[in-house]
Write a protein that holds these residues in place. Structure first.
Motif, mmCIF file in Angstrom:
data_model
loop_
_atom_site.group_PDB
_atom_site.id
_atom_site.type_symbol
_atom_site.label_atom_id
_atom_site.label_comp_id
_atom_site.label_asym_id
_atom_site.label_seq_id
_atom_site.Cartn_x
_atom_site.Cartn_y
_atom_site.Cartn_z
ATOM 1 N N PHE A 8 0.829 -1.206 0.000
ATOM 2 C CA PHE A 8 0.000 0.000 0.000
ATOM 3 C C PHE A 8 0.867 1.261 0.000
ATOM 4 O O PHE A 8 0.629 2.191 -0.785
ATOM 5 N N CYS A 9 1.888 1.301 0.854
ATOM 6 C CA CYS A 9 2.749 2.485 0.950
ATOM 7 C C CYS A 9 3.518 2.732 -0.346
ATOM 8 O O CYS A 9 3.544 3.865 -0.854
ATOM 9 N N LEU A 10 4.126 1.680 -0.898
ATOM 10 C CA LEU A 10 4.968 1.851 -2.085
ATOM 11 C C LEU A 10 4.137 2.134 -3.340
ATOM 12 O O LEU A 10 4.530 2.951 -4.179
ATOM 13 N N TYR A 11 2.999 1.468 -3.474
ATOM 14 C CA TYR A 11 2.157 1.706 -4.649
ATOM 15 C C TYR A 11 1.512 3.094 -4.580
ATOM 16 O O TYR A 11 1.361 3.770 -5.602
ATOM 17 N N THR A 12 1.103 3.505 -3.380
ATOM 18 C CA THR A 12 0.557 4.854 -3.217
ATOM 19 C C THR A 12 1.615 5.891 -3.559
ATOM 20 O O THR A 12 1.338 6.889 -4.240
ATOM 21 N N TYR A 13 2.838 5.645 -3.099
ATOM 22 C CA TYR A 13 3.953 6.548 -3.417
ATOM 23 C C TYR A 13 4.123 6.691 -4.930
ATOM 24 O O TYR A 13 4.249 7.810 -5.450
ATOM 25 N N ALA A 14 4.109 5.583 -5.655
ATOM 26 C CA ALA A 14 4.305 5.626 -7.103
ATOM 27 C C ALA A 14 3.159 6.365 -7.800
ATOM 28 O O ALA A 14 3.390 7.182 -8.699
ATOM 29 N N HIS A 15 1.914 6.085 -7.390
ATOM 30 C CA HIS A 15 0.769 6.743 -8.013
ATOM 31 C C HIS A 15 0.765 8.240 -7.733
ATOM 32 O O HIS A 15 0.535 9.053 -8.639
ATOM 33 N N VAL A 16 0.998 8.613 -6.479
ATOM 34 C CA VAL A 16 0.997 10.031 -6.117
ATOM 35 C C VAL A 16 2.124 10.768 -6.844
ATOM 36 O O VAL A 16 1.953 11.912 -7.277
ATOM 37 N N GLN A 17 3.277 10.091 -6.993
ATOM 38 C CA GLN A 17 4.416 10.726 -7.664
ATOM 39 C C GLN A 17 4.050 11.112 -9.100
ATOM 40 O O GLN A 17 4.281 12.253 -9.525
ATOM 41 N N PHE A 18 3.475 10.176 -9.838
ATOM 42 C CA PHE A 18 3.085 10.454 -11.222
ATOM 43 C C PHE A 18 2.028 11.552 -11.288
ATOM 44 O O PHE A 18 2.128 12.482 -12.096
#
Length: 311
Positions: free
Chosen positions: A99-109
């Motif tokens: 959840f943390c890493l995927y959220t990080y990737a989505h928010v970054q884009f």
């Protein structure tokens, strides 16, 4: 709930380095401290100074907060694994890390997409910028992109948690949803369809405003004066550098997770899998924080004030 038949996963990508683990632990811990300190400092600087309460800096504040989320989702877990002889992770903790890493990737884009739109307004519509991009609109943009990313990742997790697993060995340094789904022996058709749909959304939704913004910016650059071109280049360089770096890092990880990489040296595979999670949180503060004169000058004033008061 996590399937009761599976309580933990085994991570088999780690290299056993014997007594060198303590050196790697110290280097990783120092790296984590640097990332947290620099990004947290920039968040505090932007929040505490009213002169920086402008849309562009609010978007950067969201970007730096996201770096803290991504780093905190990786490094504490990584530090524990470096000191461990048996590289296991409980199933709930594994899904929390996803959840943390995927959220990080989505928010970054999404964050980079919003910044590109903000740059388009600043360069192509400078006279209307203050009315078309206000602080209230910036806050709404930030709230929407975080909400959108979190909901999308939560749906992905809810589909993965319901699966029945026939194995628990992950060929990875950290928990990765695609590799977790590959361990399932129950029907994963819904996961695969939503996964493909999710990848399209993750790439397409941010890509459209980015392409639109830079097409308009390039048109202004070609038709404008030399001064306009110089302003556009200096304004867009940090954003483009960050966008390309993060995109390449994500491509490395996607290729690794979906293709057989056994012919590639393990050390290189480890570096490529961590690239977008380590280099990006280090690069963004340098590209945005130090490149922007307002932030740079504010940091200098704070440091000079602390030095004077400490005497």
């Amino acid at each position: 709930m996590v399937n009761s038949t599976l309580t933990y996963f085994i991570l088999d990508t780690y290299i056993h380095v014997g007594t060198l683990r303590y050196l790697y632990f110290m280097l990783t811990a120092m790296l984590y401290i640097v990332i947290v300190t620099v990004n947290l400092l920039l968040v505090v600087v932007i929040c505490m100074n009213r002169s920086l309460h402008e849309p562009m800096y609010l978007f950067l504040c969201s970007l730096f907060v996201n770096e803290l989320v991504g780093s905190s989702g990786l490094f504490p877990f990584l530090l524990v694994q470096i000191l461990s002889d048996i590289h296991t992770v409980s199933a709930p903790l594994c899904f929390l890390q996803i959840f943390c890493l995927y959220t990080y990737a989505h928010v970054q884009f999404c964050n980079l997409a919003v910044i590109s739109y903000d740059r388009y307004l600043a360069i192509c519509c400078p006279l209307q910028y203050n009315t078309r991009m206000t602080c209230n609109k910036a806050v709404i943009f930030i709230a929407v992109l975080w909400f959108y990313s979190c909901v999308k990742v939560l749906i992905t997790l809810s589909l993965s948690i319901r699966l029945t697993f026939c194995g628990n060995i992950l060929n990875s340094l950290y928990c990765h949803n695609y590799r977790v789904v590959k361990l399932a022996c129950s029907d994963t058709e819904v996961n695969n369809i939503y996964g493909l749909f999710g990848v399209v959304l993750t790439i397409l939704v941010p890509l459209l405003p980015i392409l639109f913004s830079y097409m308009r910016i390039l048109r202004v650059c070609f038709s404008g004066s030399k001064q306009t071109r110089q302003k556009a280049v200096s304004t867009c360089t940090p954003h483009l550098t960050s966008l390309l770096n993060f995109s390449f890092g994500c491509c490395f990880e996607i290729i690794q997770s979906r293709f057989d990489m056994t012919g590639v040296p393990r050390a290189l595979r480890i570096f490529l899998s961590l690239y977008f999670l380590i280099i990006q949180p280090l690069l963004n503060p340098i590209m945005f924080g130090l490149q922007m004169s307002k932030i740079r000058n504010t940091c200098k004033r704070i440091l000079c004030y602390k030095m004077l008061t400490s005497r």
